[in-house]
Enzyme design. Structure first.
Site, mmCIF file in Angstrom:
data_model
loop_
_atom_site.group_PDB
_atom_site.id
_atom_site.type_symbol
_atom_site.label_atom_id
_atom_site.label_comp_id
_atom_site.label_asym_id
_atom_site.label_seq_id
_atom_site.Cartn_x
_atom_site.Cartn_y
_atom_site.Cartn_z
ATOM 1 N N SER A 129 0.872 -1.165 0.000
ATOM 2 C CA SER A 129 0.000 0.000 0.000
ATOM 3 C C SER A 129 0.914 1.221 0.000
ATOM 4 O O SER A 129 1.789 1.349 0.856
ATOM 5 C CB SER A 129 -0.908 0.010 1.238
ATOM 6 O OG SER A 129 -1.738 1.147 1.245
ATOM 7 N N SER A 130 0.747 2.107 -0.966
ATOM 8 C CA SER A 130 1.695 3.206 -1.181
ATOM 9 C C SER A 130 1.647 4.227 -0.055
ATOM 10 O O SER A 130 0.713 4.270 0.748
ATOM 11 C CB SER A 130 1.398 3.895 -2.514
ATOM 12 O OG SER A 130 1.515 3.000 -3.583
ATOM 13 N N THR A 131 2.673 5.086 -0.015
ATOM 14 C CA THR A 131 2.728 6.144 0.985
ATOM 15 C C THR A 131 1.495 7.022 0.891
ATOM 16 O O THR A 131 1.013 7.341 -0.191
ATOM 17 C CB THR A 131 3.978 7.006 0.805
ATOM 18 O OG1 THR A 131 3.963 7.598 -0.498
ATOM 19 C CG2 THR A 131 5.248 6.178 0.949
ATOM 20 N N MET A 132 0.987 7.437 2.039
ATOM 21 C CA MET A 132 -0.284 8.158 2.043
ATOM 22 C C MET A 132 -0.160 9.567 1.483
ATOM 23 O O MET A 132 -1.105 10.073 0.874
ATOM 24 C CB MET A 132 -0.855 8.207 3.460
ATOM 25 C CG MET A 132 -1.611 6.954 3.856
ATOM 26 S SD MET A 132 -2.807 6.406 2.597
ATOM 27 C CE MET A 132 -3.768 7.886 2.362
ATOM 28 N N HIS A 276 5.303 5.956 -7.872
ATOM 29 C CA HIS A 276 5.072 4.564 -7.524
ATOM 30 C C HIS A 276 6.263 3.710 -7.933
ATOM 31 O O HIS A 276 6.952 4.001 -8.913
ATOM 32 C CB HIS A 276 3.812 4.041 -8.220
ATOM 33 C CG HIS A 276 2.547 4.540 -7.603
ATOM 34 N ND1 HIS A 276 1.702 5.434 -8.229
ATOM 35 C CD2 HIS A 276 1.971 4.262 -6.401
ATOM 36 C CE1 HIS A 276 0.661 5.696 -7.457
ATOM 37 N NE2 HIS A 276 0.806 5.003 -6.339
#
Length: 420
Positions: A129-132, A276
């Site tokens: 889950s990518s950085t917020m 990403h």
């Protein structure tokens, strides 16, 4: 392809999420603090994305997450799998899920549902889950609106799909991933939130024409050039976002593609700080611990220069360098400007030694300093842009050009990676 289709829930996303099992007061407080940090950092502003992130119980989508226990360069790496079902893990898991950092959710392509929470050694993390901060900014730029058809490419933990369902309603949302284990986990966990978007297993670079055309397309992995299949599935008035890069992770670009009302396509490549990561099938260069140590300690040829190294904020220059002289990786953890070319073991180190004086030390067959100064001069002559146009030529090739056409390069068709 495995596909699940269902009618949208009758209740709103916010009300559904408030009543989700396991949404504790601690989780609510952690979410609020995460959103407040994003707002303070300027990554998130008022609007539906903010409301979605405030409501979304991340521990429902990620009831298990990996935390690395080994040092960054330690091999083999060691991870623990935190599990919401174990009360002793909950505080650390909540901290991990709401830290703003990326969250690892799959190791070596394993099944995600019903796995045992035991330590792992070696291998690699294959779903994240990518950085917020990055996710929040991109979702705001995407411009989600109620009723839009949305293609979420690279499902991961399902965060983007959940936000799209919250804002747009799940009837028109498709989330697509190459890994059936990722798809299965997202399907089950989104359903706990009351959402049943189409969940598709397949190659993300080809999209899913059956659910299109789409008003919004979001790609959560890096590609070398814009996949034509995704452009074809973009509706008039639609917008697509994706990270575009080379084998180097150091200087990403953000491709923003829009289809006009008359059917024509306009696209930009924006130099950005973060993007990403690439997925399987897209090999990336990196600076090993041994190579970094060599650059720090080894001798080379040193010259005194009155030419300043380009600033970190000259992102358009660094983006152009990455494409015009590929194969370079920056060590952002080094005290001085340090760049290496792992494939030929060339490197460069620049150190300030006085007012408008720099010592430039180089080694290897490539003169990286000369390459940087060449691109910097061409970039300044082009007007120092940070945004370039993407052209889709009739023969299928793609190229990026500065607004005045003085600086241009081809976008490599190369391997685009998969939709993990």
């Amino acid at each position: 392809m495995a596909v699940t289709l269902a009618a949208p829930p009758a209740a709103s996303g916010a009300s559904l999420w408030r009543h989700s099992a396991g949404d504790t007061s601690g989780a609510v407080a952690a979410r609020a603090a995460m959103v407040a940090r994003l707002e303070e950092d300027g990554a998130l502003g008022p609007g539906p994305v903010r409301e979605a992130l405030r409501a979304l119980p991340r521990q429902i989508l990620m009831p298990q997450a990996y935390v690395r226990r080994s040092a960054p360069d330690e091999t083999p790496p060691r991870w623990d799998l935190l599990d919401w079902a174990r009360p002793g893990d909950r505080d650390e898991l909540l901290e991990r899920l709401h830290s703003g950092d990326s969250v690892a959710i799959q190791h070596d392509g394993e099944p995600i549902l019903s796995r045992r929470a035991v330590p792992r050694r070696g291998g690699a993390m294959t779903a994240m889950s990518s950085t917020m901060g990055m996710t929040a900014g991109l979702l705001q730029l995407l411009g989600l609106r109620p009723g839009q058809r949305v293609l979420d490419v690279g499902t991961g933990a399902g965060v983007t799909a959940a936000v799209a369902c919250f804002v747009c309603g799940d009837e028109g949302v498709v989330t697509l991933d190459i890994d059936p284990h990722v798809t299965a986990a997202a399907r089950e966990r989104l359903s706990v939130l009351g959402y049943r978007p189409a969940t598709v297993t397949g190659d993300g670079t080809t999209g899913w024409a059956a659910g299109g055309p789409y008003e919004r397309i979001f790609v959560s992995f890096a590609v070398r050039h814009v996949p034509q299949g995704l452009v074809e599935q973009l509706a008039p008035g639609g917008r697509a976002l994706m990270t575009l890069g080379t084998s180097s992770p150091s200087w990403p670009g953000l491709a923003v593609i829009e289809r006009q009302g008359d059917g024509s396509v306009e696209a930009q490549l924006r130099a950005v700080e973060f993007g990403h990561r690439a997925r399987a099938g897209f090999d990336r260069l990196f600076l090993s611990a041994a190579f970094r140590a060599e650059i720090t300690t080894a001798g080379g040829w040193t010259q005194r220069s009155r030419l300043a190294p380009p600033a970190d904020t000259a992102r358009g220059m660094w983006l152009a360098l990455d494409h015009l002289y590929p194969g370079l990786v920056r060590d952002f953890g080094a005290e001085d400007l340090t760049i290496g070319a792992p494939e030929c073991r060339s490197w460069m180190r620049v150190r300030a030694v006085g007012h408008r004086r720099w010592d430039v030390t180089t080694s290897g067959p490539r003169d990286i300093w000369a390459e940087i100064q060449d691109v910097a001069g061409r970039w300044r002559a082009a007007g120092a842009p940070d945004i370039f146009r993407i052209h889709f030529d009739a023969d299928g090739s793609q190229r990026a050009t500065s607004p005045n056409d003085a600086l241009t390069w081809q976008l490599s068709p190369g391997e685009t990676g998969d939709a993990r």
